[in-house]
Motif scaffolding. Structure first.
Motif, PDB file in Angstrom:
ATOM      1  N   GLN A   8       0.845  -1.202   0.000  1.00 16.05           N
ATOM      2  CA  GLN A   8       0.000   0.000   0.000  1.00 16.05           C
ATOM      3  C   GLN A   8       0.879   1.250   0.000  1.00 16.05           C
ATOM      4  N   ARG A  15       1.296   3.605  -3.243  1.00 13.92           N
ATOM      5  CA  ARG A  15       0.343   4.711  -3.136  1.00 13.92           C
ATOM      6  C   ARG A  15       0.907   5.916  -2.403  1.00 13.92           C
ATOM      7  N   ASP A  67       3.232   7.661  -6.218  1.00 10.62           N
ATOM      8  CA  ASP A  67       1.828   7.454  -6.548  1.00 10.62           C
ATOM      9  C   ASP A  67       1.754   6.884  -7.963  1.00 10.62           C
ATOM     10  N   TRP A 126      -1.655  -5.934  -7.004  1.00 16.29           N
ATOM     11  CA  TRP A 126      -2.001  -4.514  -6.826  1.00 16.29           C
ATOM     12  C   TRP A 126      -1.607  -3.728  -8.079  1.00 16.29           C
ATOM     13  N   ALA A 129      -6.694   3.735   7.922  1.00 18.29           N
ATOM     14  CA  ALA A 129      -6.963   4.099   6.524  1.00 18.29           C
ATOM     15  C   ALA A 129      -6.265   3.132   5.564  1.00 18.29           C
ATOM     16  N   ALA A 130      -5.005   2.841   5.825  1.00 12.71           N
ATOM     17  CA  ALA A 130      -4.260   1.934   4.924  1.00 12.71           C
ATOM     18  C   ALA A 130      -4.835   0.523   5.003  1.00 12.71           C
ATOM     19  N   ASN A 178      -7.917  -0.313   5.716  1.00 13.85           N
ATOM     20  CA  ASN A 178      -9.213  -0.348   5.025  1.00 13.85           C
ATOM     21  C   ASN A 178      -9.027  -0.448   3.510  1.00 13.85           C
ATOM     22  N   GLU A 179      -8.033   0.243   3.008  1.00 13.53           N
ATOM     23  CA  GLU A 179      -7.784   0.174   1.557  1.00 13.53           C
ATOM     24  C   GLU A 179      -7.387  -1.257   1.161  1.00 13.53           C
ATOM     25  N   ASP A 213     -10.388  -3.683   1.518  1.00 18.24           N
ATOM     26  CA  ASP A 213     -11.331  -3.501   0.421  1.00 18.24           C
ATOM     27  C   ASP A 213     -10.891  -4.322  -0.801  1.00 18.24           C
ATOM     28  N   LEU A 214      -9.607  -4.243  -1.156  1.00 20.91           N
ATOM     29  CA  LEU A 214      -9.128  -4.972  -2.340  1.00 20.91           C
ATOM     30  C   LEU A 214      -9.183  -6.476  -2.135  1.00 20.91           C
TER      31      LEU A 214
END
Ligand code: NDP
Length: 326
Positions: free
Chosen positions: A130, A134, A138, A161, A279-280, A282-283, A286-287
């Protein structure tokens, strides 16, 4: 107070320093929870602590990552309750254990669609990808990158990813079998560095353009070749030492090879606050929940076989993630 079996080491060295010992696990104090680890993640960084490349006070436990269930909750813990399914990517050292008491801020809730084994196999490695893809840079659709150890634990998450982002990932591997696995998981090309010249192949595959970013966790043995694969003003992301640490760098080499940038990031910086960790995570969740990233558990060892597990990882015989079952 609860008794647990845990891996400990009293001196640094080979795999023989790893011992299974009985320990007392304290009841959770203020802000702490007692958890039962159903699975623990094996990470290459664990070998750095065992050998002494990275330092910790001895005797010490080992391991940073796990997934399990909350058994008891201490005072002032509001986010977690008994029975919650949890996972943690980067706790204080000592995850190789059946039971643990630790501060609740290290934990995140594990979604019900993700198993404990997947949780232990993906947190540290997935959050690493991640931030690498990201945050460190980016990445955008159409970018081409070189990723070393593409069939490893971090590597197979990176391949998937990258495919999701539309990024062309050229992965290095030590065998055709590992190369095929990396392709299946989303790498666009693989280079078997035991039979092919990495720089030459990168030039061919990119029509002499080279790549924007190199992700290098191998370290010492690949440092210079990695720089040679970068386009002018490209970014070298040196994030591991599987072959030994990179030391004694003459900065002039970055000028000679085309005004290159270098960074040496670690996961801890990127999850240093609760907000960043959640936050990281959750990302990543999600994937994984949507099946875009499928966690590849290549090997599973009972905790008692910890010496064998370290041997396998260090001798490049593993593929994907390795987990330990306490
Ligand atoms: P891997 O499953 O990727 O195992 C390491 C792989 O590195 C091996 O399978 C092997 O793949 C390759 N390798 C190349 N040279 C050597 C060597 N001399 N000795 C051993 N292996 C070698 O491990 P992880 O997924 O746990 O971690 C991957 C890397 O990422 C590690 O270097 C780790 O330290 C780093 N890392 C860094 C983080 C950070 O934030 N900075 C966080 C997480 C991981 P092959 O056979 O294909 O060559």
């Amino acid at each position: 107070m609860k008794e647990t079996l845990a891996v400990r080491f009293h001196q640094t060295g080979g795999t023989e320093v790893l011992k299974i010992e009985k320990l007392n696990v304290p009841s959770p104090g203020k802000g702490e929870v007692l958890i039962q680890n159903y699975a623990v993640g094996l990470n290459f960084i664990d070998t750095y602590y065992r050998t002494g490349l990275y330092q910790t006070e001895l005797p010490s436990g080992l391991g940073f990552e796990g997934a399990g269930e909350v058994l008891e909750v201490g005072e002032d813990v509001t986010e977690f309750k008994v029975g919650d399914r949890v996972a943690y990517p980067h706790s204080p050292i000592g995850a190789y254990s059946k039971y643990r008491t630790l501060a609740s801020h290290w934990l995140v809730k594990l979604p019900s669609s993700i198993s404990y084994e997947e949780g232990a196999a993906m947190m540290l490695k997935g959050l690493t990808v991640q931030y690498l893809f990201r945050q460190t840079y980016d990445l955008k659709q159409g970018d081409t990158i070189l990723f070393h150890a593409a069939a490893g634990g971090v590597g197979l998450i990176a391949c998937q990813w990258a495919r999701h982002l539309g990024v062309n990932l050229i992965g290095t591997v030590s065998s055709e079998e590992k190369g095929k696995l990396a392709l299946e998981m989303g790498a666009t090309h693989f280079i078997n560095y035991t039979t092919e010249d990495v720089k030459q192949r990168v030039l061919e595959l990119t029509h002499n353009q080279k790549v924007k970013v190199v992700y290098d966790s191998v370290g010492k043995s690949t440092w210079e070749t990695s720089l040679d694969c970068l386009a002018p003003r490209g970014l070298m992301v040196s994030f591991g030492n599987a072959s030994g640490a990179v030391t004694g760098v003459n900065l002039g080499i970055l000028a000679q090879k085309g005004s290159l940038y270098v960074t040496r990031p670690i996961l801890a910086t990127h999850i240093s606050t609760r907000e960043k960790l959640v936050a990281a995570s959750n990302e990543l969740f999600d994937l994984v929940s949507r099946g875009i990233i499928k966690i590849q558990i290549g090997q599973k060892f009972p905790l008692e076989q910890i010496q064998e597990a370290h041997k396998e990882l260090e001798s490049r015989r593993t593929k994907g993630s390795t987990i330990l079952i306490p």
